[in-house]
Write a protein that holds these residues in place. Structure first.
Motif: not given
Length: 442
Positions: A383-384, A387
């Motif tokens: 997810d990071e 973004d």
């Protein structure tokens, strides 16, 4: 239209053009509308099913296959097609019934043997295992189907924990498959050397409206697990294992146009259309063909804003898992020989190191062992990287509608498990190549 062959031909021609333009939903609508008018035509039903499968439209093909199976209950090919589609959509019990029918009606339906083995994890020596034994030992079965039966039996024996027998059967099945594979180590080595020494490709301007994700790595290294995890996000459209990158790279290479910006732009437009398609738009579009690691320079040239997720796994577990599968695509002809698998693994490592040093692409490494040990933490990493809003720890996403056509079709729909980690240890006494060819890192 049912009484007008010329109109039928026009509809099929239109559907082909729509598919080439990436208008998959419109193409599916066209062939299904035609099928509804000629439902008693067996050849038309099979053509419709095949077309929808090629489009990756398994959900659209499902009712067509069900209807065909009802109309022609003693047709082995239709039963095999219906079973394949049900399996891809996760309807495992229905798939197993259809695939058993296909095999019983015509044991030469080779792929049906493999797909029946993928319908579940075997926990006892049941009737399907005996069916696999019968196919593997049947000298009257043609070579292709017998190979498939052997790989199916090997998978079932592995499920049952009988590593010795599984190794024996799969050694013979791989030897048979190797004789039919058109794959050569020398050709692979020349390809890797050429890629490592090739001059840089021109880079197109990024398209801010289109961001592709490519999940790459050695086959059986967790690519389906990662892709299915990403596909559960509403922001991501999973397009499965596409062959557009290698096919169009080969086309430009043969034409001597790989370094022509205009040719690259035209090819990028084709790939973009095939990934974007005409369904609901999304922020990301995903291609999980693992062997795209071969062409990251081409991907970077066409889509400099692409996101690359590189899957890694223990070399021994990866090699064993590859060797235990029968693959349809000729690019995977190395799968039947441990020495060839080792050479491809070395090439993958060399190319990924080269691409990292040379290309400005965003690349995230995901280790299979860490993913299954701490799945939520690895989901947060993904997810990071993209973004995306972080998922809640207790979030459960439903991916039943997602079509999966790889050998991981059953496993990926189960809760994440760790029993495949260090599976190689059970086979080491019977397959010395695992320790001889794949040294574990210090």
């Amino acid at each position: 239209m049912a009484a007008a062959p010329t109109n039928r031909e026009a509809t099929w021609a239109q559907a082909q053009r729509l598919r080439e333009d990436g208008r998959i939903e419109a193409a599916a609508d066209a062939v299904i509308a035609l099928w509804q008018q000629v439902r008693n035509d067996r050849a038309g039903a099979l053509a419709t099913i095949e077309f929808l499968k090629e489009c990756g439209a398994h959900q659209r093909a499902f009712p067509v296959a069900r209807d065909a199976r009802t109309r022609w209950p003693h047709d082995a090919r239709i039963a095999a097609e219906a079973g394949e589609i049900a399996l891809a959509l996760g309807h495992f019990d229905e798939a197993a019934v259809a695939l058993r029918e296909a095999i019983d009606l015509d044991p030469k339906q080779g792929a049906a043997w493999l797909r029946l083995a993928y319908c579940r994890r075997f926990v006892e020596d049941d009737a399907d295992v005996q069916r696999f034994r019968g196919g593997w030992s049947d000298p009257g079965l043609d070579e292709a189907a017998r190979i498939c039966a052997g790989f199916a039996l090997g998978k079932a024996l592995d499920d049952l924990g009988d590593c010795r027998q599984a190794a024996q059967v799969l050694t013979q099945a791989n030897a048979r498959a190797r004789r039919t594979a058109n794959w050569h180590i020398e050709t692979w080595q020349r390809f890797v050397d050429a890629q490592l020494n090739a001059p840089a490709l021109p880079t197109l301007p990024p398209d801010p409206t289109f961001t592709p994700i490519f999940v790459v790595g050695m086959p059986r290294s967790g690519t389906t697990l990662v892709a299915s995890t990403l596909a559960r996000r509403t922001e991501v459209r999973d397009r499965g294992e596409l062959n557009w990158i290698p096919a169009l790279h080969a086309l430009l290479r043969e034409q001597g146009q790989l370094r022509n910006p205009q040719a690259l732009a035209a090819i990028a437009g084709v790939i973009r259309a095939q990934m974007r398609r005409d369904d609901a738009p999304a922020r990301f579009y995903l291609d999980k063909n693992p062997l795209n690691f071969r062409y990251l320079d081409f991907i970077a040239a066409c889509f400099p804003n692409a996101k690359i997720v590189h899957c890694r796994r223990s070399a021994r577990d990866t090699a064993l898992s590859i060797w235990m599968q029968h693959f349809a695509h000729e690019d995977l002809g190395f799968a039947y020989d441990f020495a060839a698998i080792a050479e491809v693994g070395k090439g993958c490592d060399a190319l990924m190191t080269h691409w990292r040093a040379r290309l400005p692409l965003a690349i995230l490494d995901v280790d299979y062992e860490r993913f299954v040990a701490e799945p939520q933490a690895q989901r947060h990493r993904l997810d990071e990287f993209l973004d995306l809003p972080t998922r809640k720890d207790n979030e459960v996403a439903d991916n039943n509608a997602q079509s999966i056509t790889t050998a991981s079709v059953w496993q990926v729909r189960q809760p994440v498990y760790t029993h495949a980690v260090e599976r190689w240890r059970g086979y080491a006494p019977y397959l010395p190549e695992l320790t001889a060819l794949f040294p574990e890192p210090a």
